[in-house]
Design a protein around this motif. Structure first.
Motif, PDB file in Angstrom:
ATOM      1  N   PRO A  36      49.799 125.971  65.032  1.00  0.00           N
ATOM      2  CA  PRO A  36      49.570 127.410  64.895  1.00  0.00           C
ATOM      3  C   PRO A  36      50.228 127.945  63.619  1.00  0.00           C
ATOM      4  CG  PRO A  36      51.180 126.975  66.619  1.00  0.00           C
ATOM      5  CD  PRO A  36      50.681 125.656  66.152  1.00  0.00           C
ATOM      6  N   ALA A  37      49.797 129.113  63.201  1.00  0.00           N
ATOM      7  CA  ALA A  37      50.344 129.745  61.997  1.00  0.00           C
ATOM      8  C   ALA A  37      51.867 129.838  62.076  1.00  0.00           C
ATOM      9  CB  ALA A  37      49.742 131.138  61.833  1.00  0.00           C
ATOM     10  N   GLY A  38      52.518 129.466  60.982  1.00  0.00           N
ATOM     11  CA  GLY A  38      53.965 129.585  60.887  1.00  0.00           C
ATOM     12  C   GLY A  38      54.759 128.498  61.594  1.00  0.00           C
ATOM     13  N   ALA A  39      54.101 127.574  62.257  1.00  0.00           N
ATOM     14  CA  ALA A  39      54.809 126.527  63.006  1.00  0.00           C
ATOM     15  C   ALA A  39      55.275 125.423  62.073  1.00  0.00           C
ATOM     16  CB  ALA A  39      53.906 125.953  64.081  1.00  0.00           C
ATOM     17  N   GLN A  40      56.293 124.704  62.510  1.00  0.00           N
ATOM     18  CA  GLN A  40      56.730 123.524  61.773  1.00  0.00           C
ATOM     19  C   GLN A  40      57.144 122.443  62.752  1.00  0.00           C
ATOM     20  OE1 GLN A  40      59.830 124.898  59.177  1.00  0.00           O
ATOM     21  NE2 GLN A  40      61.403 124.780  60.732  1.00  0.00           N
ATOM     22  N   THR A  41      56.868 121.200  62.380  1.00  0.00           N
ATOM     23  CA  THR A  41      57.241 120.082  63.231  1.00  0.00           C
ATOM     24  C   THR A  41      58.712 119.753  63.015  1.00  0.00           C
ATOM     25  OG1 THR A  41      56.650 118.445  61.542  1.00  0.00           O
ATOM     26  CG2 THR A  41      54.930 119.074  63.129  1.00  0.00           C
ATOM     27  N   ARG A  42      59.286 119.035  63.967  1.00  0.00           N
ATOM     28  CA  ARG A  42      60.631 118.510  63.772  1.00  0.00           C
ATOM     29  C   ARG A  42      60.541 117.372  62.759  1.00  0.00           C
ATOM     30  NH1 ARG A  42      63.558 116.746  68.921  1.00  0.00           N
ATOM     31  NH2 ARG A  42      65.281 116.778  67.474  1.00  0.00           N
ATOM     32  N   PRO A  43      61.513 117.235  61.878  1.00  0.00           N
ATOM     33  CA  PRO A  43      61.502 116.100  60.954  1.00  0.00           C
ATOM     34  C   PRO A  43      61.485 114.795  61.750  1.00  0.00           C
ATOM     35  CG  PRO A  43      63.134 117.710  60.277  1.00  0.00           C
ATOM     36  CD  PRO A  43      62.656 118.126  61.636  1.00  0.00           C
ATOM     37  N   ARG A  44      60.643 113.838  61.316  1.00  0.00           N
ATOM     38  CA  ARG A  44      60.534 112.571  62.028  1.00  0.00           C
ATOM     39  C   ARG A  44      60.204 111.458  61.055  1.00  0.00           C
ATOM     40  NH1 ARG A  44      57.535 111.767  66.476  1.00  0.00           N
ATOM     41  NH2 ARG A  44      56.988 109.674  65.881  1.00  0.00           N
ATOM     42  N   ARG A  45      60.413 110.247  61.523  1.00  0.00           N
ATOM     43  CA  ARG A  45      59.972 109.057  60.814  1.00  0.00           C
ATOM     44  C   ARG A  45      59.609 108.013  61.852  1.00  0.00           C
ATOM     45  NH1 ARG A  45      65.423 106.402  58.109  1.00  0.00           N
ATOM     46  NH2 ARG A  45      66.597 106.116  60.041  1.00  0.00           N
ATOM     47  N   GLU A  46      58.703 107.120  61.475  1.00  0.00           N
ATOM     48  CA  GLU A  46      58.305 106.057  62.375  1.00  0.00           C
ATOM     49  C   GLU A  46      57.879 104.840  61.563  1.00  0.00           C
ATOM     50  OE1 GLU A  46      55.244 107.861  64.763  1.00  0.00           O
ATOM     51  OE2 GLU A  46      53.685 107.278  63.371  1.00  0.00           O
ATOM     52  N   THR A  47      57.835 103.701  62.226  1.00  0.00           N
ATOM     53  CA  THR A  47      57.486 102.474  61.521  1.00  0.00           C
ATOM     54  C   THR A  47      56.011 102.435  61.125  1.00  0.00           C
ATOM     55  OG1 THR A  47      57.236 101.392  63.671  1.00  0.00           O
ATOM     56  CG2 THR A  47      59.318 101.058  62.511  1.00  0.00           C
ATOM     57  N   ALA A  48      55.163 103.229  61.759  1.00  0.00           N
ATOM     58  CA  ALA A  48      53.747 103.303  61.398  1.00  0.00           C
ATOM     59  C   ALA A  48      53.566 104.235  60.201  1.00  0.00           C
ATOM     60  CB  ALA A  48      52.935 103.812  62.583  1.00  0.00           C
ATOM     61  N   SER A  49      52.564 103.945  59.393  1.00  0.00           N
ATOM     62  CA  SER A  49      52.224 104.835  58.280  1.00  0.00           C
ATOM     63  C   SER A  49      50.983 105.641  58.653  1.00  0.00           C
ATOM     64  CB  SER A  49      51.986 104.028  57.005  1.00  0.00           C
ATOM     65  OG  SER A  49      50.977 103.077  57.201  1.00  0.00           O
ATOM     66  N   SER A  50      50.776 106.755  57.946  1.00  0.00           N
ATOM     67  CA  SER A  50      49.645 107.635  58.241  1.00  0.00           C
ATOM     68  C   SER A  50      49.020 108.164  56.960  1.00  0.00           C
ATOM     69  CB  SER A  50      50.102 108.855  59.063  1.00  0.00           C
ATOM     70  OG  SER A  50      50.598 108.483  60.311  1.00  0.00           O
ATOM     71  N   VAL A  51      47.751 108.510  57.069  1.00  0.00           N
ATOM     72  CA  VAL A  51      47.045 109.258  56.029  1.00  0.00           C
ATOM     73  C   VAL A  51      46.508 110.506  56.710  1.00  0.00           C
ATOM     74  CG1 VAL A  51      45.083 109.285  54.442  1.00  0.00           C
ATOM     75  CG2 VAL A  51      46.440 107.199  54.714  1.00  0.00           C
ATOM     76  N   VAL A  52      46.729 111.669  56.099  1.00  0.00           N
ATOM     77  CA  VAL A  52      46.241 112.923  56.673  1.00  0.00           C
ATOM     78  C   VAL A  52      45.266 113.587  55.700  1.00  0.00           C
ATOM     79  CG1 VAL A  52      48.275 113.348  58.109  1.00  0.00           C
ATOM     80  CG2 VAL A  52      48.211 114.265  55.815  1.00  0.00           C
ATOM     81  N   VAL A  53      44.250 114.225  56.273  1.00  0.00           N
ATOM     82  CA  VAL A  53      43.283 115.005  55.515  1.00  0.00           C
ATOM     83  C   VAL A  53      43.316 116.413  56.082  1.00  0.00           C
ATOM     84  CG1 VAL A  53      40.861 115.277  54.849  1.00  0.00           C
ATOM     85  CG2 VAL A  53      41.818 112.981  55.185  1.00  0.00           C
ATOM     86  N   VAL A  54      43.459 117.398  55.225  1.00  0.00           N
ATOM     87  CA  VAL A  54      43.496 118.789  55.683  1.00  0.00           C
ATOM     88  C   VAL A  54      42.066 119.232  55.988  1.00  0.00           C
ATOM     89  CG1 VAL A  54      44.166 121.149  55.140  1.00  0.00           C
ATOM     90  CG2 VAL A  54      45.544 119.235  54.281  1.00  0.00           C
ATOM     91  N   ALA A  55      41.794 119.498  57.259  1.00  0.00           N
ATOM     92  CA  ALA A  55      40.465 119.939  57.688  1.00  0.00           C
ATOM     93  C   ALA A  55      40.329 121.461  57.574  1.00  0.00           C
ATOM     94  CB  ALA A  55      40.198 119.505  59.128  1.00  0.00           C
ATOM     95  N   ARG A  56      41.427 122.178  57.873  1.00  0.00           N
ATOM     96  CA  ARG A  56      41.382 123.644  57.832  1.00  0.00           C
ATOM     97  C   ARG A  56      42.798 124.172  57.667  1.00  0.00           C
ATOM     98  NH1 ARG A  56      38.520 125.252  62.600  1.00  0.00           N
ATOM     99  NH2 ARG A  56      40.460 125.195  63.737  1.00  0.00           N
ATOM    100  N   GLY A  57      42.921 125.271  56.943  1.00  0.00           N
ATOM    101  CA  GLY A  57      44.209 125.923  56.782  1.00  0.00           C
ATOM    102  C   GLY A  57      44.989 125.388  55.585  1.00  0.00           C
ATOM    103  N   THR A  58      46.203 125.902  55.457  1.00  0.00           N
ATOM    104  CA  THR A  58      47.097 125.486  54.384  1.00  0.00           C
ATOM    105  C   THR A  58      48.487 125.299  54.956  1.00  0.00           C
ATOM    106  OG1 THR A  58      47.608 127.774  53.769  1.00  0.00           O
ATOM    107  CG2 THR A  58      45.796 126.707  52.572  1.00  0.00           C
ATOM    108  N   GLY A  59      49.284 124.532  54.247  1.00  0.00           N
ATOM    109  CA  GLY A  59      50.642 124.293  54.714  1.00  0.00           C
ATOM    110  C   GLY A  59      51.432 123.507  53.695  1.00  0.00           C
ATOM    111  N   THR A  60      52.491 122.899  54.178  1.00  0.00           N
ATOM    112  CA  THR A  60      53.401 122.143  53.325  1.00  0.00           C
ATOM    113  C   THR A  60      53.749 120.837  54.024  1.00  0.00           C
ATOM    114  OG1 THR A  60      54.332 124.203  52.478  1.00  0.00           O
ATOM    115  CG2 THR A  60      55.644 122.214  52.152  1.00  0.00           C
TER     116      THR A  60
END
Length: 127
Positions: A36-60
């Motif tokens: 949701p708007a203005g939300a942020q995840t907790r900082p995390r790390r994991e042994t798996a890697s990821s690729v993300v594609v922004v489908a909608r919206g903006t963020g950091t």
């Protein structure tokens, strides 16, 4: 996008193989993540890697001590065992995420950590 129960900023919908009920691909997991708007995840790390594609919206994306603006259609890689955090701007942020987590799960190698504050980036090594 529907909200996840509990106190989490990220809601994930995993695409599953309809025949096996397992991951969409044998070694890759495909997810649709929403914040949701203005939300942020907790900082995390994991042994798996990821690729993300922004489908909608903006963020950091804060990843490995660097900060990246996320705009529609941007693609970003999150390397394995790298601290990262996602932050949605003033509109909902929707990401398509592909991760190699299933292969880590299959061999019992998945490890993940979360924290309340983003750890500092490691110091650069001198040549």
């Amino acid at each position: 996008m529907a909200q996840a129960p509990g106190n989490t900023a990220l809601t994930s919908l995993e695409y599953r193989n309809p025949v096996t009920g397992g991951p969409a691909l044998a070694t890759l997991c495909c997810l649709l993540d929403g914040m949701p708007a203005g939300a942020q995840t907790r900082p995390r790390r994991e042994t798996a890697s990821s690729v993300v594609v922004v489908a909608r919206g903006t963020g950091t994306l804060r990843c490995g001590g660097l900060t990246f603006a996320l705009l529609p259609n941007d693609v970003a890689a999150i390397p394995a065992w790298t601290w990262h955090q996602l932050i949605a701007d003033d509109h909902e942020l929707v990401l398509l995420r592909v991760t190699d987590r299933p292969i880590h799960d299959a061999f019992g190698l998945l490890r993940a950590e979360e924290t309340d504050t983003l750890p500092p980036a490691p110091a650069a090594k001198e040549a």
